[in-house]
Design an enzyme around this catalytic site. Structure first.
Site, PDB file in Angstrom:
ATOM      1  N   GLU A   1     -82.009  26.026  12.661  1.00 58.32           N
ATOM      2  CA  GLU A   1     -81.516  27.118  13.501  1.00 58.32           C
ATOM      3  C   GLU A   1     -80.580  26.713  14.624  1.00 58.32           C
ATOM      4  OE1 GLU A   1     -85.669  26.019  15.302  1.00 58.32           O
ATOM      5  OE2 GLU A   1     -84.758  26.135  13.310  1.00 58.32           O
TER       6      GLU A   1
ATOM      7  N   HIS B   1     -84.984  34.389   8.962  1.00 54.75           N
ATOM      8  CA  HIS B   1     -85.782  33.421   9.732  1.00 54.75           C
ATOM      9  C   HIS B   1     -84.919  32.677  10.748  1.00 54.75           C
ATOM     10  CE1 HIS B   1     -89.189  30.448  10.012  1.00 54.75           C
ATOM     11  NE2 HIS B   1     -88.190  29.685  10.431  1.00 54.75           N
ATOM     12  N   GLU B   2     -83.801  32.119  10.273  1.00 58.22           N
ATOM     13  CA  GLU B   2     -82.973  31.295  11.165  1.00 58.22           C
ATOM     14  C   GLU B   2     -82.320  32.126  12.262  1.00 58.22           C
ATOM     15  OE1 GLU B   2     -83.528  28.248  10.886  1.00 58.22           O
ATOM     16  OE2 GLU B   2     -84.494  28.471   8.941  1.00 58.22           O
TER      17      GLU B   2
ATOM     18  N   HIS C   1     -84.620  32.857  15.068  1.00 60.33           N
ATOM     19  CA  HIS C   1     -84.730  31.690  15.957  1.00 60.33           C
ATOM     20  C   HIS C   1     -83.693  31.711  17.086  1.00 60.33           C
ATOM     21  CE1 HIS C   1     -87.851  29.057  14.591  1.00 60.33           C
ATOM     22  NE2 HIS C   1     -87.367  28.901  13.376  1.00 60.33           N
TER      23      HIS C   1
END
Length: 924
Positions: free
Chosen positions: A310, A343-344, A347
């Site tokens: 990330e 998800h990333e 982050h």
């Protein structure tokens, strides 16, 4: 703490007479004969704070090395002669310290001492650095590109013309920024970064921020100057030098999103671009905090150990996690890409904007990002709605072993820190957050995490800071005005739940500061439901002597939910003691506890309770939601493993399956029966599974039609059917494979069944060889993944051995995929011991390639031993771990592997006879 401050003051007195370590390591530019290393701890002293890095790097993609310099603005908070920073594998050629006017404090190059085992260097200043003053630390350094996947490392790709191209990329999390430049490589040392990168004209360079100007140097090199970054931790710094192409779009707020990939693969970047823009727009609105950078680059790195990383403004990905080829990528692969990007990008707020104070709380990063995957995908791609159930099932699987750990666990050295990136941090963290969200309600949860993100922006946080944010009461006016309304004293009297005031900190400490998962045993007594909580363990039975000791001291505050046939409402009860009871009424005929599995606990229905559930499923399974049905299947199988439920009773529960139409419980049942099959397949008792799913198998089409869940079910069902040698399945797959070969591999196979077709084709020598040739030349990473799995399905051990060797060599099969090859071969009945022997023989090479605490090493150990189920195999694994005792003692993964193996041995001892009798009865 006061004692720590006093300790630091004494350690760093000007005279340095109390130095605690001898000088060990490399020579420094000036004499160090009279100096010893000034610092004895793994973590850096807190008395020097970095504020701004000016970093210049010149990577040479021909010599595979780089040179650089860094000037770090530092604030000194105690008088000292020493600056201690992290450095690993760097050759330091010059170090000096300048005052706030950029004047040198010494006319000589300063001595540099090395402490290699702590990955630290110490720079000695003959003049005292005065508390309260600003200085600049300047260091020149050089190194070769790192071998492996950490630090500043080399990656390559091959064009269709056969030309090998080289690029250089970074991966710093958790402790590898120190391999690229000297730095304060701990998450609390946040600073701004101004990066310059020198390159030749055929390459581009990327970093966290946009390029503000490019300067042409006299030797034909170009120097890219990047805008200064926001305050961030060193592990989020990133830079890449490559010859990639990109596609670009903008979010509704004007952020530029770009996808970078190797030139011949850029056509596979458009789906990721669409997802990236949608996700950033969603998070901007959900968090009510604008993404703070002007751009977000997503880049597909050909050699990448994990799924993605990330780095703020420059997220890096394994190619399979970013690129999508509509011709060869399945719907499951499309979902994977969507989830990873979600998800990333989560982050960028959880982890980047607000960072955990230390790695013991990495779950504050990873648990939140894992949970936000589900929230973001459900909001932006509802057709791809993924189910958190499987994530929670995975967490329970690990957490029910004694070798598990608390969500928040001590971690000091790099190996321990690496091991924190595991199922507990990601999956259990996400499931505990899911439970908390349902407990507090969506609105309270969302408001609390936004408050958390606002209060700790560009700072670091701990568990307690999150609980405080979720239990703060304030008016909308106060919140809009930026007042955070904090009062620790309010924490015990904010939420009215089940008639009691809730202490959220006390509740959540039971979930984050102790390991394990609770087992709630439910017993019906007339109008009351009697409840008991214990620690759920699958490796120790209640009859074992060690059982009482392993239960000692475990207690959770469990937010119970339940439904009955007498009411459509979800009932709630907070269970805070080992035993409890609930009034449900005499008229209730059935009760289902843990509605839709929003809670992280296993439920056992004692004294005929499972018979009632089984009867309900057979007579009217739709009285329960598909999530509840899936949860019951999971609980029953887990309870068998733990010795609380007979296997035949769990299999009876699955007897309603011919009437099941929802793909989620079907897939769950399929996965568990497949796991049982793997336990017994060497014993040839498999016909029952085919009979069990006969109707489901026969209704599948060999196409890409249907909803996402229907397509995923098709892929799983046909894969298992062909693996079990179902004649109709095998013949259909063979025909597709023959058609594909006859078209000179130009035929587009249905993506959802391509892996099954390849796997059947790989059973023949010619088919296997043809697939390996395609693997070498394909530009589609999705297709290569499918083929690699298929190749490992061969029943020829010589071919399996060759694949393992190719993975170790790292040319035809990239090193990043070696752990997958080992796992796939271990899953093959002909490859169980082959994979394990390979690991034992090449252990040192594997550790050198992947690092001791890495996910790859963990997956290799657990997957190769996870197929064993005999006492002899358990003894053999123990002997190997004893032979690598020094390394094994540092790894939780070895204990997990042993726990899993013990569980398998006991399962077979208890259940194999029962299973044989059950299957014999079913086949009559």
């Amino acid at each position: 703490m006061v004692w720590l401050k006093l300790c630091l003051l004494s350690l760093f007195a000007v005279s340095q007479q109390e130095s605690t370590l001898a000088h060990t390591g490399e020579p420094s530019p000036s004499s160090t004969d009279n100096l010893s290393f000034p610092w004895s701890r793994l973590r850096l002293p807190r008395y020097i704070i970095p504020r701004h890095y000016h970093l210049l790097l010149h990577p040479n993609l021909t010599s595979l090395s780089f040179t650089g310099s860094v000037q770090i603005q530092i604030d000194v908070q105690n008088n000292t002669n020493w600056v201690v920073v992290h450095s690993k594998g760097l050759q330091i050629s010059k170090a000096t310290i300048l005052d706030q006017n950029l004047a040198h404090l010494s006319d000589k190059v300063l001595p540099v001492l090395h402490h290699p085992s702590h990955e630290q260097i110490g720079i000695f200043s003959p003049r005292v650095l005065i508390s309260g003053q600003k200085y600049f630390l300047y260091i020149e350094f050089a190194a070769d590109f790192a071998e492996g996947f950490y630090g500043f490392y080399k990656s390559t790709y091959t064009t269709t013309a056969g030309e090998t191209r080289t690029l250089a990329s970074t991966h710093f999390e958790p402790t590898s920024a120190r391999m690229a430049f000297p730095c304060f490589d701990e998450p609390t040392f946040k600073a701004n970064f101004s990066v310059r990168i020198r390159r030749t004209p055929e390459y581009i360079s990327l970093s966290n921020m946009p390029v503000v100007k490019t300067v042409e140097l006299s030797d034909g090199l170009l120097e890219d100057h990047f805008a200064p970054s926001v305050q961030m931790s060193t592990y989020l710094v990133a830079f890449v030098v490559c010859d990639f192409k990109s596609v670009t779009a903008k979010t509704s707020s004007g952020v530029q999103v770009s996808i970078y990939a190797a030139p011949e693969k850029i056509s596979q970047a458009y789906y990721a671009l669409e997802v990236g823009v949608k996700m950033l727009d969603f998070y901007d609105e959900y968090f009510n905090i604008p993404y703070p950078l002007p751009k977000q680059d997503l880049i597909a790195i050909p050699d990448f150990q994990s799924g993605a990383m990330e780095n703020w403004g420059l997220t890096t990905y394994r190619e399979t996690s970013l690129l999508f080829d509509p011709v060869t990528s399945s719907v499951s692969h499309k979902l994977w890409v969507t989830m990873v990007i979600g998800h990333e990008l989560a982050h960028q707020w959880f982890g980047n904007l607000v960072t955990m104070e230390w790695w013991n709380d990495i779950w504050l990063n990873e648990g939140f990002a894992r949970y936000m995957e589900y929230i973001s995908v459900e909001a932006t791609y509802p057709e791809f709605k993924e189910y958190l159930l499987n994530t929670c099932f995975a967490a329970v699987g690990l957490d029910s072993l004694n070798s598990s750990r608390p969500i928040s666990s001590p971690a000091e050295n790099p190996t321990q820190i690496e091991e924190m990136f595991d199922t507990v941090s990601y999956d259990k963290g996400a499931c505990v957050l899911h439970m908390l969200r349902h407990f507090l309600t969506d609105n309270v949860f969302q408001t609390g995490i936004v408050r958390y993100l606002r209060k700790y922006s560009y700072r670091n946080a701990q568990n307690q800071d999150l609980w405080d944010s979720l239990t703060t009461t304030c008016s909308d006016e106060d919140f809009i005005a930026g007042n955070h309304c904090y009062s620790r004293g309010q924490a015990t009297k904010n939420y009215l739940f089940a008639g009691e005031h809730l202490n959220l900190t006390a509740m959540m400490n039971t979930w984050t500061l102790q390991k394990g998962v609770p087992l709630v045993t439910v017993t019906r007594k007339g109008s009351r439901l009697l409840l008991r909580q214990d620690r759920f363990l699958r490796t120790v039975m209640p009859s074992d002597p060690e059982w009482p000791a392993l239960q000692q001291g475990y207690l959770w505050h469990i937010p119970l939910t339940y439904k009955t046939d007498a009411s459509g409402a979800v009932h709630r009860h907070l269970m805070m003691s080992q035993t409890d009871s609930i009034h449900i009424g005499e008229e209730v005929s059935w009760v289902k506890v843990n509605t839709d599995m929003t809670g992280y606990y296993v439920v056992h229905y004692a004294d005929g309770g499972w018979d009632t559930i089984t009867k309900l499923l057979r007579e009217n399974h739709t009285a329960l939601s598909y999530k509840d049905r899936t949860h019951l299947i999971h609980n029953a199988i887990q309870l068998v493993s733990a010795g609380h439920l007979p296997l035949n009773q769990a299999l009876d529960l699955l007897g309603y399956f011919p009437r099941e139409t929802h793909t989620v419980p079907l897939l769950q049942g399929l996965n568990y029966l497949e796991a049982i099959y793997h336990m017994i397949e060497k014993r040839d008792e498999i016909a029952y599974i085919l009979q069990f799913f006969r109707a489901v198998i026969d209704e599948q089409t060999w196409s890409d039609s249907g909803s996402v869940s229907e397509r995923r079910l098709r892929s799983e069902v046909l894969s298992l059917a062909c693996h079990l040698d179902d004649p109709r399945c095998v013949e259909r797959a063979r025909q597709h494979f023959r058609d594909w070969l006859q078209s000179n591999k130009t035929l587009n196979l249905p993506t959802d069944v391509a892996t099954t077709v390849y796997s059947v084709g790989a059973r023949e020598d010619d088919g296997w060889a043809s697939l390996l040739d395609t693997y070498k030349t394909s530009l589609s990473e999705a297709q290569k993944d499918n083929i690699l799995f298929a190749l490992t399905c061969s029943r020829d051990t010589n071919k399996l051995q060759r694949l393992l060797e190719l993975g170790l060599e790292g040319d035809v099969i990239r090193s990043q995929d070696l752990s997958h090859v080992v796992m796939f071969v271990a899953r093959n009945p002909q490859g169980h011991h082959l994979a394990w022997d390979f690991v034992k023989k090449n252990w040192d090479h594997l550790v050198q390639k992947f690092q001791l605490g890495s996910p790859c090493i963990r997956n290799i150990l657990i997957s190769t031993t996870g197929q064993f189920s005999s006492p002899k195999e358990l003894t053999e694994v123990k002997l190997f771990f004893e032979s690598i005792k020094e390394q094994a003692s540092q790894l939780r993964a070895t204990q997990i592997a042993l726990d899993n193996l013990k569980k398998n041995v006991r399962w077979v001892q208890r259940n194999l006879g029962v299973l044989r009798s059950f299957l014999s009865d079913q086949m009559k």
